[in-house]
Scaffold this motif. Sequence first.
Motif, PDB file in Angstrom:
ATOM      1  N   SER A  95       9.100  21.658   2.329  1.00 53.67           N
ATOM      2  CA  SER A  95       8.894  21.213   0.901  1.00 53.67           C
ATOM      3  C   SER A  95       8.266  22.289   0.080  1.00 53.67           C
ATOM      4  O   SER A  95       8.526  22.449  -1.084  1.00 53.67           O
ATOM      5  N   GLU A  96       7.283  23.252   0.753  1.00 57.55           N
ATOM      6  CA  GLU A  96       6.612  24.333  -0.101  1.00 57.55           C
ATOM      7  C   GLU A  96       7.789  25.372  -0.591  1.00 57.55           C
ATOM      8  O   GLU A  96       7.569  25.888  -1.621  1.00 57.55           O
ATOM      9  N   GLY A 118       7.671   9.204   1.812  1.00 52.62           N
ATOM     10  CA  GLY A 118       6.756   8.162   1.650  1.00 52.62           C
ATOM     11  C   GLY A 118       6.136   7.745   2.978  1.00 52.62           C
ATOM     12  O   GLY A 118       6.180   8.304   3.907  1.00 52.62           O
ATOM     13  N   ASN A 119       5.158   6.776   2.823  1.00 44.46           N
ATOM     14  CA  ASN A 119       4.064   6.617   3.698  1.00 44.46           C
ATOM     15  C   ASN A 119       4.544   5.544   4.868  1.00 44.46           C
ATOM     16  O   ASN A 119       3.744   5.431   5.699  1.00 44.46           O
ATOM     17  N   PHE A 120       5.751   5.069   4.851  1.00 40.38           N
ATOM     18  CA  PHE A 120       6.452   4.167   5.697  1.00 40.38           C
ATOM     19  C   PHE A 120       6.726   4.895   6.896  1.00 40.38           C
ATOM     20  O   PHE A 120       7.399   6.332   6.527  1.00 40.38           O
ATOM     21  N   LEU A 121       6.739   4.537   8.184  1.00 36.06           N
ATOM     22  CA  LEU A 121       7.627   5.281   9.102  1.00 36.06           C
ATOM     23  C   LEU A 121       8.917   5.378   9.164  1.00 36.06           C
ATOM     24  O   LEU A 121       9.655   4.503   8.765  1.00 36.06           O
ATOM     25  N   ASP A 122       9.293   6.440   9.475  1.00 40.96           N
ATOM     26  CA  ASP A 122      10.847   6.911   9.254  1.00 40.96           C
ATOM     27  C   ASP A 122      11.433   6.543  10.538  1.00 40.96           C
ATOM     28  O   ASP A 122      11.734   7.191  11.736  1.00 40.96           O
ATOM     29  N   ASP A 168       0.955  -1.300   0.089  1.00 42.87           N
ATOM     30  CA  ASP A 168      -0.053   0.004   0.045  1.00 42.87           C
ATOM     31  C   ASP A 168       0.929   1.239  -0.017  1.00 42.87           C
ATOM     32  O   ASP A 168       0.430   2.403   0.523  1.00 42.87           O
ATOM     33  N   PHE A 169       1.953   1.155  -0.588  1.00 43.23           N
ATOM     34  CA  PHE A 169       2.850   2.396  -0.666  1.00 43.23           C
ATOM     35  C   PHE A 169       2.425   3.346  -1.578  1.00 43.23           C
ATOM     36  O   PHE A 169       1.841   3.257  -2.618  1.00 43.23           O
ATOM     37  N   HIS A 170       2.614   4.583  -0.974  1.00 41.69           N
ATOM     38  CA  HIS A 170       2.637   5.765  -1.758  1.00 41.69           C
ATOM     39  C   HIS A 170       3.361   6.929  -1.297  1.00 41.69           C
ATOM     40  O   HIS A 170       3.659   6.920  -0.372  1.00 41.69           O
ATOM     41  N   PHE A 171       3.632   8.155  -2.110  1.00 39.86           N
ATOM     42  CA  PHE A 171       4.204   8.991  -1.709  1.00 39.86           C
ATOM     43  C   PHE A 171       3.177  10.115  -0.985  1.00 39.86           C
ATOM     44  O   PHE A 171       2.161  10.592  -1.589  1.00 39.86           O
ATOM     45  N   THR A 172       3.625  10.543   0.318  1.00 40.73           N
ATOM     46  CA  THR A 172       2.842  11.647   0.958  1.00 40.73           C
ATOM     47  C   THR A 172       3.248  13.056   0.515  1.00 40.73           C
ATOM     48  O   THR A 172       2.209  13.652   0.548  1.00 40.73           O
ATOM     49  N   LEU A 173       4.427  13.114   0.205  1.00 40.13           N
ATOM     50  CA  LEU A 173       5.009  14.467  -0.520  1.00 40.13           C
ATOM     51  C   LEU A 173       5.695  14.125  -1.788  1.00 40.13           C
ATOM     52  O   LEU A 173       6.456  13.167  -1.415  1.00 40.13           O
ATOM     53  N   ILE A 174       5.523  14.907  -2.584  1.00 39.54           N
ATOM     54  CA  ILE A 174       6.188  14.340  -4.006  1.00 39.54           C
ATOM     55  C   ILE A 174       6.308  15.759  -4.752  1.00 39.54           C
ATOM     56  O   ILE A 174       5.509  16.378  -4.611  1.00 39.54           O
ATOM     57  N   GLU A 175       7.441  15.907  -5.416  1.00 39.45           N
ATOM     58  CA  GLU A 175       7.593  17.185  -6.473  1.00 39.45           C
ATOM     59  C   GLU A 175       7.498  16.574  -7.870  1.00 39.45           C
ATOM     60  O   GLU A 175       8.491  15.936  -8.536  1.00 39.45           O
ATOM     61  N   PRO A 176       6.375  16.502  -8.416  1.00 47.67           N
ATOM     62  CA  PRO A 176       6.122  15.941  -9.877  1.00 47.67           C
ATOM     63  C   PRO A 176       7.157  16.701 -11.074  1.00 47.67           C
ATOM     64  O   PRO A 176       7.132  16.360 -12.002  1.00 47.67           O
ATOM     65  N   GLU A 177       7.108  18.197 -10.577  1.00 48.80           N
ATOM     66  CA  GLU A 177       7.713  18.965 -11.630  1.00 48.80           C
ATOM     67  C   GLU A 177       9.475  18.805 -11.431  1.00 48.80           C
ATOM     68  O   GLU A 177      10.016  19.631 -12.071  1.00 48.80           O
ATOM     69  N   ALA A 178       9.967  18.028 -10.488  1.00 47.12           N
ATOM     70  CA  ALA A 178      11.137  18.270 -10.120  1.00 47.12           C
ATOM     71  C   ALA A 178      12.207  17.617 -11.031  1.00 47.12           C
ATOM     72  O   ALA A 178      13.184  18.272 -11.298  1.00 47.12           O
ATOM     73  N   VAL A 212      21.767  20.304 -12.232  1.00 44.53           N
ATOM     74  CA  VAL A 212      21.838  19.143 -10.986  1.00 44.53           C
ATOM     75  C   VAL A 212      20.436  19.334 -10.353  1.00 44.53           C
ATOM     76  O   VAL A 212      20.056  20.745  -9.911  1.00 44.53           O
ATOM     77  N   LYS A 213      20.074  18.242  -9.665  1.00 42.74           N
ATOM     78  CA  LYS A 213      18.817  18.442  -8.976  1.00 42.74           C
ATOM     79  C   LYS A 213      18.890  17.521  -7.774  1.00 42.74           C
ATOM     80  O   LYS A 213      19.200  16.258  -7.786  1.00 42.74           O
ATOM     81  N   ILE A 214      18.768  18.056  -6.581  1.00 44.87           N
ATOM     82  CA  ILE A 214      18.696  17.145  -5.492  1.00 44.87           C
ATOM     83  C   ILE A 214      17.335  17.144  -4.731  1.00 44.87           C
ATOM     84  O   ILE A 214      16.412  18.091  -4.698  1.00 44.87           O
ATOM     85  N   VAL A 215      17.146  15.899  -4.286  1.00 40.88           N
ATOM     86  CA  VAL A 215      15.825  15.578  -3.586  1.00 40.88           C
ATOM     87  C   VAL A 215      16.085  14.991  -2.165  1.00 40.88           C
ATOM     88  O   VAL A 215      16.860  13.816  -2.275  1.00 40.88           O
ATOM     89  N   PHE A 216      15.507  15.418  -1.376  1.00 40.62           N
ATOM     90  CA  PHE A 216      15.667  14.759   0.075  1.00 40.62           C
ATOM     91  C   PHE A 216      14.655  13.689   0.224  1.00 40.62           C
ATOM     92  O   PHE A 216      13.339  14.014  -0.306  1.00 40.62           O
ATOM     93  N   VAL A 217      15.095  12.360   0.605  1.00 41.47           N
ATOM     94  CA  VAL A 217      14.093  11.554   0.654  1.00 41.47           C
ATOM     95  C   VAL A 217      13.578  11.117   2.342  1.00 41.47           C
ATOM     96  O   VAL A 217      14.468  10.972   3.058  1.00 41.47           O
TER      97      VAL A 217
END
Length: 361
Positions: free
Chosen positions: A153-154, A162-166, A86-96, A131-136
Amino acid sequence: MEIDVERNNCWRRIPVGCAKKKTLFLLFVVTTLIYLVLNWEVTKSADFLERPHENHRIRLKPAASPSFDVLSLGPQDYKRLVDLNDFHFTLIEPEACKAPVFLLVLVPSAPNHLHKRLNIRTTWGHRRMEVKIVFVLGRVQDNNLQKDIENESEVYRDVIQGNFLDTYQNLTYKAMSAFKFVLYHCEKALYVLKMDDDCFVNMPLLLNFLKNDLSVYGTDNLFLCNDMTGSPVIRDVHSQWYVSEMDLSDEFYPSYCSGWYAILSPDVIFRLYESTQKLKYLSIDDALIYGIAAKKCNLTHTDFSRYTLAYRSLDLHFNGTYDSLPLLFGSPNMNPEQIKNCWLFFRSRPVAASLRGALGT
């Protein structure tokens, strides 16, 4: 017999006939030595990325277009993450990755490491067109912290979650969610660097290496990191690296990458991701993904430790001890001040056009 005697005495008496033979012999020896030296220089230059402790070279392939087919993973793959369905991204940058990305940098980061992320953004990770940096990140249970992450993020538009507990035990989910982002949302990136948030990158030299020593058009089969060979599976239940015999019966892990950095081509990420998706979950993400999964899909990494500051004293670097070394990465577990000092140090120095030139080969 007389001929044999003459031959045996040539080096002592050196008559006229023998002198010619000796001259020819010496000429042959000198010519052979010159050939061997020249051949060694050519080989040394061609194999400047060879591992220092075994015959293990980068074996690149021309970049295919496309280099992988994400549709081959199946329609349910996007929602699956190893053993999560049931994984999904709770925050994502589709334009990244809307603009072309030469180098995509994936930085797994703890949710409360805002200060480390800010330090990266203002030092080695400052904005560059190519260069594009993305923090996960993973999910948090603290509502206030979650609001801080959403605000971050904003503002910076460089955080995915991600929706898993960090947690430490979920690091494999974090690494795999980063790879999933590449495959589904940034598949046209030419190169990928996966980097911890407590490390330094000599970005100008890294970009020169990728462009001038590899290819400005990207390449396939690229898998560079610091090698970990002969690492035992930890059976101590009190260790954070504990793995039970039920989860893994082997006494030693396959050769794998120390996970604080890895330079990868997208096709390698696809193969590692596809292989890991079929394996039993292990929390030791480096060993599982870069070792066990890599072995399953016949991928071999190249040790790149000679270009890192790892296991060397940071203090010695700034007194000139390591000036002759073409360093691309600092050490693991650096604090923000050390990262900033490294960035300032390299910022004040000329940038070599390539690693080959820096080594004088």
